[in-house]
Design a protein around this motif. Structure first.
Motif, mmCIF file in Angstrom:
data_model
loop_
_atom_site.group_PDB
_atom_site.id
_atom_site.type_symbol
_atom_site.label_atom_id
_atom_site.label_comp_id
_atom_site.label_asym_id
_atom_site.label_seq_id
_atom_site.Cartn_x
_atom_site.Cartn_y
_atom_site.Cartn_z
ATOM 1 N N LEU A 196 0.797 -1.233 0.000
ATOM 2 C CA LEU A 196 0.000 0.000 0.000
ATOM 3 C C LEU A 196 0.830 1.284 0.000
ATOM 4 C CD1 LEU A 196 -2.792 1.345 0.172
ATOM 5 C CD2 LEU A 196 -2.596 1.191 2.670
ATOM 6 N N SER A 212 -6.183 2.008 -5.504
ATOM 7 C CA SER A 212 -7.389 1.218 -5.232
ATOM 8 C C SER A 212 -7.482 0.946 -3.741
ATOM 9 C CB SER A 212 -7.328 -0.119 -5.970
ATOM 10 O OG SER A 212 -7.208 0.100 -7.354
ATOM 11 N N ARG A 227 -3.567 -2.400 9.421
ATOM 12 C CA ARG A 227 -2.260 -3.052 9.487
ATOM 13 C C ARG A 227 -1.334 -2.273 10.416
ATOM 14 N NH1 ARG A 227 -5.012 -6.080 7.213
ATOM 15 N NH2 ARG A 227 -4.648 -7.312 5.335
ATOM 16 N N ASP A 292 -7.037 -11.358 2.146
ATOM 17 C CA ASP A 292 -6.629 -10.303 3.090
ATOM 18 C C ASP A 292 -7.370 -10.429 4.411
ATOM 19 O OD1 ASP A 292 -4.795 -8.988 1.561
ATOM 20 O OD2 ASP A 292 -6.093 -7.295 1.037
#
Ligand code: UFG
Length: 334
Positions: A196, A212, A227, A292
């Motif tokens: 990311l 995205s 996270r 995920d």
């Protein structure tokens, strides 16, 4: 420690993202280093000129055995491996080859060569989708992809080998590693980013036109994935402390989470990028990415109790700032 005890540290994958930061941290701490890297995803330029590079595979026992003897290697930091989770699902044998089988060979040649200490890049993916977050090291390990399984199998090999041979080890279970060397000496450079903060840095520097957001319907405060992002320099310094611990206490081995113990959502990360750049990233909400977990945050009590390691860059904006600085450097390089 006296000079005589300063054996050479062999760093596999030392020309890669995390490995190259570890090389710098080891050298900054005065350790002699030799790198083994096949340069498939790593870069010679990521290493200081005077660091010897043995070009080849970590599973090549003859090559690594020679390096251990030639350089007087007393410890191995093992970073080399394949790291893309979706690829591990479509090509599991690549992961069991590059991660599990290559590690088996490396550990064997380490035992034969009398290497006493081994530090292994493990991953939070060994937990799978944990029932309790923050997750402790004694939580069940149920990896949900071959990447996590390939790393967990290496942890098991190390456990068994350390019980049978004069070697101790630390397996560091990394959470989400991001950022770049604050001095701008290295950073995340491999093409085809999936992580990311790297993707957001590429978008912020014009390398892509949007980011995205993979799912907004998770059971998290804002619906996006949470996270535990850790600065790569803090992670690198954890390895140097782990090495010292192995030297000081040769009877003990450790499995330790390596994270800051707090989570940020995808939206919070992108907000931080917007604040640092004073721009607004184009965020496009999309479906969940298969595999995920909703939230993955470290319980880091064990590493804080075991090592004198203390995070120095536990600040999301600082992580983003360093990632952006490196991305600009890469863009200039062309
Ligand atoms: N995400 C997006 N858009 C992107 C990329 C990621 O929304 O373009 C989201 C993901 O869905 C996730 C979060 O951002 O919620 C972080 O994703 P990353 O791909 O950056 O990192 P992961 O958490 O998937 O991966 C990390 C480690 C892996 C490890 C895995 C275990 O990098 O090595 O955790 O789950 F296997």
């Amino acid at each position: 420690m006296t000079t005589a005890e300063r054996f050479t540290v062999l760093v596999t994958g030392g020309a890669g993202y995390i490995g190259s930061h570890a090389v710098l941290a080891l050298r900054d701490a005065g350790w002699p280093v030799v790198v083994v890297d096949n340069l498939v995803t790593g870069f010679r330029w990521a290493l200081p000129d005077d660091v010897p590079l043995v070009e080849g595979d970590v599973g090549d026992t003859a090559l690594v055995g020679r390096a251990i003897a030639e350089y007087g290697v007393g410890a191995i930091m093992h970073f080399a491996g394949s790291i893309v989770v979706p690829e591990s699902v479509s090509d599991p044998l690549k992961y069991y080859g590059n991660n599990t089988a290559a590690s088996r060979n490396l550990i064997e040649v380490a035992v034969r060569g009398g290497v006493r200490h081994f530090i292994f890049s493990s991953t939070a993916a060994t937990y799978g989708a944990p029932e309790e977050v923050p997750v402790r090291e004694d939580a069940p390990t149920h990896p949900i992809n071959p990447y996590g399984a390939s790393k967990l199998m290496t942890e098991w090999m190390l456990r068994d080998v350390a019980a049978a041979h004069p070697m101790n080890y630390v397996a560091l279970r990394y959470f989400n590693v991001a950022g770049a060397d604050p001095q701008g000496r290295t950073g995340q450079s491999t093409a085809g980013a999936t992580h990311l903060i790297k993707i957001a840095a590429e978008a912020a520097t014009g390398k892509r036109d949007h980011v995205s957001v993979f799912g907004t319907d998770y059971d998290t405060p804002d619906g996006t994935g949470v996270r535990d992002y850790i600065h790569v320099s803090d992670l690198a310094s954890a390895h140097v402390h782990a090495l010292q611990k192995l030297v000081d206490d040769p009877a003990a081995s450790h499995v330790m989470n390596c994270g800051y113990g707090r989570g940020f959502s995808v939206q919070q990360v992108l907000d931080a990028v917007d604040r640092v750049t004073n721009l607004k990233l184009d965020r496009r909400v999309g479906p969940r990415r298969p595999g995920d977990p909703a939230a993955l945050v470290a319980d880091n009590a064990r590493i804080l109790a075991t090592l004198p390691w203390r995070p120095e860059r536990d600040d999301l904006e600082l992580i983003v700032t360093d990632a952006l600085a490196w991305e600009r450097k890469l863009a200039e390089r062309g």
